[in-house]
Enzyme design. Structure first.
Site, short mmCIF file in Angstrom:
data_model
loop_
_atom_site.label_atom_id
_atom_site.label_comp_id
_atom_site.label_asym_id
_atom_site.label_seq_id
_atom_site.Cartn_x
_atom_site.Cartn_y
_atom_site.Cartn_z
N GLU A 198 114.09 -11.22 32.34
CA GLU A 198 114.21 -10.96 30.90
C GLU A 198 113.57 -12.06 30.07
OE1 GLU A 198 118.27 -9.92 30.03
OE2 GLU A 198 118.11 -8.06 31.17
N LYS A 326 123.31 1.18 26.01
CA LYS A 326 121.98 1.32 26.60
C LYS A 326 121.67 2.80 26.68
CE LYS A 326 122.46 -2.69 29.74
NZ LYS A 326 123.02 -3.08 31.05
N ARG A 355 116.82 -3.03 29.00
CA ARG A 355 117.12 -3.14 30.42
C ARG A 355 116.25 -4.26 30.99
NH1 ARG A 355 120.94 0.80 32.13
NH2 ARG A 355 121.23 -0.88 33.65
C1 PEP Z 1 122.62 -6.05 31.61
O1 PEP Z 1 123.34 -6.10 32.61
O2 PEP Z 1 123.12 -6.14 30.50
C2 PEP Z 1 121.17 -5.82 31.76
C3 PEP Z 1 120.37 -5.74 30.70
O3 PEP Z 1 120.70 -5.77 33.04
P1 PEP Z 1 120.17 -4.46 33.77
O4 PEP Z 1 119.18 -3.80 32.89
O5 PEP Z 1 119.57 -5.00 35.05
O6 PEP Z 1 121.37 -3.58 34.00
MG MG Z 2 125.21 -6.45 31.16
#
Ligand code: PEP
Ligand code: MG
Length: 399
Positions: A198, A326, A355
């Site tokens: 990230e 999300k 993500r």
């Molecule tokens: C999260 O866990 O908040 C995250 C952004 O990771 P991932 O997209 O790998 O779930």
């Molecule tokens: Mg998370």
């Protein structure tokens, strides 16, 4: 708006892993959406189909919907959900369904000469008027499954206060990121400091507490406003093995892990939020910790998987004060917006999130603006994380 065709193409995400772009053609125009993918995924989030299966699912949806007229997204999404017929979208895939749903919303926006967020606001949040700038949750140190390092905790976030313009906030974050890079280069051999999924730094920290100490120092030396604070995303399901938590070399019970978080908060007073401190099935542990530590705000992610019912259940237990939303956990535009509505009604801080495997598509910022949410979680202000920063400027700043 009458659907004519739906097509799906494979593309790479920011990790180089395969993901999809969805194209929807209607009588009134065409739209597309690229779908990101997670690595620390919740077991109750909408399932992601691999690109080959996604192409087949797209063809199936096209065959079922071609010639059908939908006047809004809720009607389309209801049909998609019925066509899939499973709670976790195993047949058509949350990635495919979200892609179709979002691309359709974009067709509607283009046809009406509006931004995506305006279309979402009009359909799902018609009573909202103001558009306050959200707080930016910027992940400056990466660990867990997003980095090759000894950190078990996944994300160390600086949470910026909204100023008058987004550009000012971003300039502040970029400055912090550069200073942190220098601090880490002085502390560690510079060749050993890397970048995680990230955009945050990866280094050989002493333990999971050390990044919090360094970020505290960073906020002090950079003279950032007092109301900037720190957050953690433990993503604890990723280090929960056989009933215990593997934090570094230690094996901890939930109670011992809770004591560790409390000790972090005591020694690092700027730490205000902890996302997924316990595994996704540990609602009792969330509730007990939140009750014992009202000064900290627990945030549900894998716990609540952007699902209105799960958010309501967690709130009823007093388990969280904030929630991650999300869109691809939910799997349609409607379910994403319903999750925002439910969380807002419960008085939770809503944080719309990217993500770890991203694309240049900045759609999440439009959900944030449509629903007047508290925050956006969009990684460090560099590289493949920038499209969402740039979209924030585009749709919030007036000059
Ligand atoms: C999260 O866990 O908040 C995250 C952004 O990771 P991932 O997209 O790998 O779930
Ligand atoms: Mg998370």
């Amino acid at each position: 708006m009458k659907i004519l065709d739906i097509r799906i193409r494979e593309r790479e995400d920011s990790r180089g892993a395969p993901t999809i772009v969805v194209f929807v053609t209607t009588k009134g125009g065409a739209g597309e959406a690229s779908i990101p993918s997670g690595k620390s995924t919740g077991m109750r989030e909408a399932k992601t189909l691999a690109p080959k299966d996604a192409v087949n699912a797209g063809a199936q949806i096209a065959a079922a919907l071609a010639g059908h007229d939908f006047s809004n997204n809720r009607a389309l999404d209801k049909t998609l959900i019925a066509l899939d017929g499973t709670p976790l979208k195993k047949n058509l895939g949350g990635n495919v369904m979200l892609g179709v749903s979002l691309a359709f919303a974009r067709v509607r926006a283009a046809a009406e000469g509006k931004a995506l967020w305006e279309i979402l606001r009009a359909e799902y949040f018609p009573d909202l008027a103001a558009t306050p700038i959200p707080r930016i949750f910027a992940n400056l140190v990466n660990g867990g499954v997003h980095a090759k390092s000894n950190l078990s905790l996944q994300e160390y976030l600086v949470v910026a206060k909204p100023y008058l313009s987004v550009s000012d906030v971003i300039a502040g974050l970029k400055k912090l990121y550069a200073i942190l890079g220098k601090m880490l280069a002085e502390k560690f051999p510079s060749a050993s400091v890397g970048i995680g999924d990230e955009g945050g730094y990866v280094a050989d920290f002493r333990d999971d507490r050390e990044p919090l100490e360094i970020l505290t120092k960073l906020l002090r030396v950079s003279h950032s406003d007092d109301s900037w604070f720190l957050g953690l995303d433990a993503a604890a399901s990723t280090f929960f093995k056989n009933g215990s938590y593997r934090l570094g070399n230690e094996t901890l019970t939930a109670a011992e892990l809770a004591t560790r978080y409390a000790s972090y908060a005591k020694t690092v007073p700027l730490l205000k939020t902890i996302e997924d401190p316990f595994a996704e099935d540990s609602l009792d542990d969330f509730a007990a910790f939140q009750k014992a530590h009202p000064e900290l705000r627990l945030i549900g992610d894998d716990l609540t998987v952007s699902n209105a019912a799960a958010i309501t259940a967690a709130t009823a237990r007093g388990a969280i004060k904030g929630v991650i939303v999300k869109p691809n956990q939910a799997g349609t535009v409607t379910e994403t917006c319903d999750a925002i509505t439910a969380a807002t009604a419960h008085g939770l801080d809503v944080i719309v999130s990217h993500r770890s495997g991203e694309t240049p598509d900045p759609f999440l910022v439009h959900f944030a603006k449509a629903g007047n949410v508290y925050g956006v979680k969009i990684g460090a202000p560099i590289a493949h994380r920038l499209p969402r920063y740039e979209e924030l400027v585009r749709i919030y700043d007036t000059c």
